[in-house]
Design an enzyme around this catalytic site. Structure first.
Site, short mmCIF file in Angstrom:
data_model
loop_
_atom_site.label_atom_id
_atom_site.label_comp_id
_atom_site.label_asym_id
_atom_site.label_seq_id
_atom_site.Cartn_x
_atom_site.Cartn_y
_atom_site.Cartn_z
N ASP A 1 -4.84 -9.81 9.56
CA ASP A 1 -3.40 -9.53 9.46
C ASP A 1 -2.67 -10.76 8.96
OD1 ASP A 1 -0.61 -9.11 10.33
OD2 ASP A 1 -1.46 -7.36 11.34
N ALA B 1 2.57 -4.52 2.81
CA ALA B 1 3.80 -4.19 3.54
C ALA B 1 3.73 -2.74 3.95
CB ALA B 1 5.01 -4.43 2.64
N THR C 1 -3.03 0.53 6.52
CA THR C 1 -2.78 1.72 5.70
C THR C 1 -3.74 1.77 4.50
OG1 THR C 1 -1.08 0.59 4.38
CG2 THR C 1 -0.32 1.82 6.30
N ASN D 1 9.01 4.21 -9.33
CA ASN D 1 8.02 5.08 -8.67
C ASN D 1 6.62 4.84 -9.21
OD1 ASN D 1 10.71 6.27 -8.22
ND2 ASN D 1 9.52 7.79 -7.10
N TYR E 1 13.44 -0.22 5.25
CA TYR E 1 12.37 -0.63 4.32
C TYR E 1 12.96 -1.47 3.18
CZ TYR E 1 9.30 -0.24 0.26
OH TYR E 1 8.56 -0.51 -0.86
P1 NAD Z 1 -0.38 0.80 0.68
O1 NAD Z 1 0.04 1.15 2.06
O2 NAD Z 1 -1.40 1.66 0.01
O3 NAD Z 1 -0.92 -0.70 0.63
C1 NAD Z 1 -0.49 -1.72 1.50
C2 NAD Z 1 -1.74 -2.49 1.93
O4 NAD Z 1 -1.33 -3.61 2.74
C3 NAD Z 1 -2.68 -1.65 2.79
O5 NAD Z 1 -4.00 -1.82 2.35
C4 NAD Z 1 -2.48 -2.20 4.20
O6 NAD Z 1 -3.62 -2.03 5.01
C5 NAD Z 1 -2.12 -3.64 3.92
N1 NAD Z 1 -1.28 -4.29 4.95
C6 NAD Z 1 -0.08 -3.86 5.43
N2 NAD Z 1 0.39 -4.73 6.33
C7 NAD Z 1 -0.52 -5.74 6.43
C8 NAD Z 1 -0.60 -6.93 7.19
N3 NAD Z 1 0.36 -7.28 8.05
N4 NAD Z 1 -1.67 -7.73 7.02
C9 NAD Z 1 -2.67 -7.40 6.15
N5 NAD Z 1 -2.66 -6.28 5.42
C10 NAD Z 1 -1.59 -5.45 5.55
O7 NAD Z 1 0.95 0.72 -0.18
P2 NAD Z 1 1.15 0.71 -1.77
O8 NAD Z 1 1.75 2.01 -2.16
O9 NAD Z 1 -0.08 0.22 -2.43
O10 NAD Z 1 2.28 -0.38 -1.91
C11 NAD Z 1 1.96 -1.75 -2.10
C12 NAD Z 1 3.22 -2.57 -2.13
O11 NAD Z 1 4.05 -2.10 -3.18
C13 NAD Z 1 4.05 -2.48 -0.85
O12 NAD Z 1 4.53 -3.76 -0.57
C14 NAD Z 1 5.20 -1.56 -1.23
O13 NAD Z 1 6.35 -1.90 -0.52
C15 NAD Z 1 5.36 -1.85 -2.70
N6 NAD Z 1 5.94 -0.73 -3.46
C16 NAD Z 1 5.26 0.45 -3.58
C17 NAD Z 1 5.83 1.50 -4.31
C18 NAD Z 1 5.11 2.82 -4.48
O14 NAD Z 1 5.65 3.69 -5.21
N7 NAD Z 1 3.92 3.02 -3.91
C19 NAD Z 1 7.10 1.35 -4.90
C20 NAD Z 1 7.75 0.13 -4.75
C21 NAD Z 1 7.17 -0.91 -4.04
N1 UDP Z 2 10.06 15.03 -3.35
C1 UDP Z 2 10.07 16.41 -3.16
N2 UDP Z 2 9.09 16.97 -2.39
C2 UDP Z 2 8.09 16.22 -1.81
C3 UDP Z 2 8.08 14.82 -2.02
C4 UDP Z 2 9.09 14.26 -2.80
O1 UDP Z 2 10.95 17.10 -3.65
O2 UDP Z 2 7.24 16.78 -1.10
C5 UDP Z 2 11.11 14.43 -4.19
C6 UDP Z 2 11.94 13.40 -3.46
O3 UDP Z 2 13.03 14.01 -2.82
C7 UDP Z 2 12.36 12.48 -4.61
C8 UDP Z 2 11.20 12.56 -5.61
O4 UDP Z 2 10.46 13.73 -5.23
O5 UDP Z 2 13.50 13.01 -5.24
C9 UDP Z 2 10.29 11.36 -5.57
O6 UDP Z 2 9.95 11.14 -4.20
P1 UDP Z 2 8.86 10.07 -3.75
O7 UDP Z 2 8.76 10.12 -2.26
O8 UDP Z 2 7.60 10.28 -4.52
O9 UDP Z 2 9.45 8.68 -4.24
P2 UDP Z 2 10.86 7.95 -3.91
O10 UDP Z 2 11.69 8.15 -5.12
O11 UDP Z 2 11.43 8.55 -2.67
O12 UDP Z 2 10.44 6.54 -3.72
#
Ligand code: NAD
Ligand code: UDP
Length: 331
Positions: A53, A77, A37, A172, A143
């Site tokens: 991986d 992840a 991703t 977020n 998840y």
């Molecule tokens: P992302 O998908 O952009 O990044 C994940 C990265 O991990 C990608 O580069 C993907 O290629 C790599 N990856 C996935 N599985 C792999 C594997 N098995 N081996 C090697 N590489 C692998 O996601 P993100 O938004 O940057 O999120 C990063 C982390 O933060 C995740 O663990 C996610 O659960 C956590 N997180 C994100 C948010 C958010 O709002 N984006 C919120 C809470 C937690």
């Molecule tokens: N949301 C929305 N329209 C969209 C995407 C998200 O109304 O196209 C809302 C979603 O229902 C949540 C908030 O925006 O209440 C934040 O969503 P997001 O997916 O960014 O993060 P989450 O809180 O689900 O991790």
């Protein structure tokens, strides 16, 4: 002595910002990513990149043999909630098995510290707002469950082998590096702010507001948006905390303030100067009314000082990225 940090998932959204912060602080950085991703273009050329991986034991053996890793930052992840409901095994396979093999490699190669990207999704529908670090965790999707299992795994592994961990439960994550050189590019994109900005540039006709009948003042969901660079600072502090010999623990990371979907939309209209059409649509399912973190402990114990305390500044940085990269990354 140089400290070498492995960022697993360093080609992803948060991972690429993490790498940026570590390099700016003169850490030596190793990126492990299978680009499932993430994006090749997001890989910082100043870090050593191993494409592979984390479930692949031979691959990890090669990396841990070639590099002298001090700490692992685990950001690799899968994290799309609706997809996890449709395909739970894909999530348990990638997230949980990936953690097993990574911890095995760490144990074998005497790596003592891990900082883990956990999530507010481990709480499910929280029992109170703001959500405290020790509040009950009861995920409502695969998840969140996979991430909670990973937290539990690290506890037992600490007890058995002394691998210390800090789990950081992001609320977020939002925004981008202020110069707009790296940013958020998930495919598909499910997050609110990038979808709003996509609508601002006409890539989609309108924002769908998923429900306006929640128990909140304007009826739309309230979330706690925390800047990605503030998250990376907390990781840096967590590495230092463990290196100082402190005990394994978990922290909730948010700004401690909440904004509704409509408030975010209004702020984005102001920043972009675009009308950003929006329409109320049915609830998406599985969205708690309000999620706000209590970040008191992270501030007190880690000394975390989030710099972005204004949601408009957060959106501005995401807009900088969008304007510089209207199509996102090229590969
Ligand atoms: P992302 O998908 O952009 O990044 C994940 C990265 O991990 C990608 O580069 C993907 O290629 C790599 N990856 C996935 N599985 C792999 C594997 N098995 N081996 C090697 N590489 C692998 O996601 P993100 O938004 O940057 O999120 C990063 C982390 O933060 C995740 O663990 C996610 O659960 C956590 N997180 C994100 C948010 C958010 O709002 N984006 C919120 C809470 C937690
Ligand atoms: N949301 C929305 N329209 C969209 C995407 C998200 O109304 O196209 C809302 C979603 O229902 C949540 C908030 O925006 O209440 C934040 O969503 P997001 O997916 O960014 O993060 P989450 O809180 O689900 O991790």
């Amino acid at each position: 002595m140089t400290t070498t940090i492995m960022v697993a998932g360093g080609a992803g959204y948060i991972g690429s910002h993490m790498v940026q912060t570590l390099l700016a602080e003169n850490y030596d950085v190793v990126i492990v990513d299978n680009l499932s991703t993430g994006h090749r273009q997001a890989v910082n050329p100043q870090a050593r990149f191993y494409e592979g991986d984390t479930r692949d034991r031979q691959f990890l053996e090669k990396v841990f043999s070639q590099e002298k890793i001090t700490a692992v930052i685990h950001m690799d992840a899968f994290s799309i909630v609706p997809e996890s409901v449709q395909e739970p095994l894909k999530y348990f396979d990638n997230n949980v098995i990936g953690m097993v093999t990574l911890l095995e490699a760490m144990q074998k190669h005497d790596v003592h510290y891990i900082i883990f990207s956990s999530t507010a999704a481990t709480f499910g529908n929280p029992t109170k707002i703001p959500v405290g670090d020790t509040d009950p965790q009861d995920p409502i999707n695969p998840y969140g469950e996979s991430k909670l299992i990973m937290e539990y795994m690290m506890r037992w592994v600490d007890q058995a082998y002394g691998i210390k961990f800090v789990a950081l439960r992001y609320f977020n994550a939002a925004g981008a590096l202020a110069d707009g050189s790296i940013g958020e590019d998930h495919r598909p994109e499910t997050h609110l702010i990038p979808i709003i900005l996509r609508t601002a540039v006409g890539e989609q006709a309108e924002l769908k507001i998923y429900g306006d009948d929640y128990q909140t003042p304007d009826g739309t969901n309230i979330r706690d948006y925390v800047h990605v660079m503030d998250l990376t600072q907390a990781h840096l502090l967590a590495v230092q905390y463990l290196q100082a010999g402190q005990a394994s623990t978990c922290f909730n990371l948010g700004s401690s303030t909440g904004f509704s979907v409509k408030e975010i939309l209004q702020a984005a209209r102001k920043i972009t100067g675009q009308p950003i059409p929006a329409q109320v649509a049915p609830r998406r399912g599985g969205d708690p009314d309000i999620l706000i973190a209590d970040n008191t402990r992270a501030k007190k114990i880690l000394g975390w000082k989030p710099r972005y305390d204004n949601v408009e500044d957060i959106i501005q940085t995401a807009w900088n990225w969008k304007q510089k990269h209207p199509q996102g990354y090229q590969d």
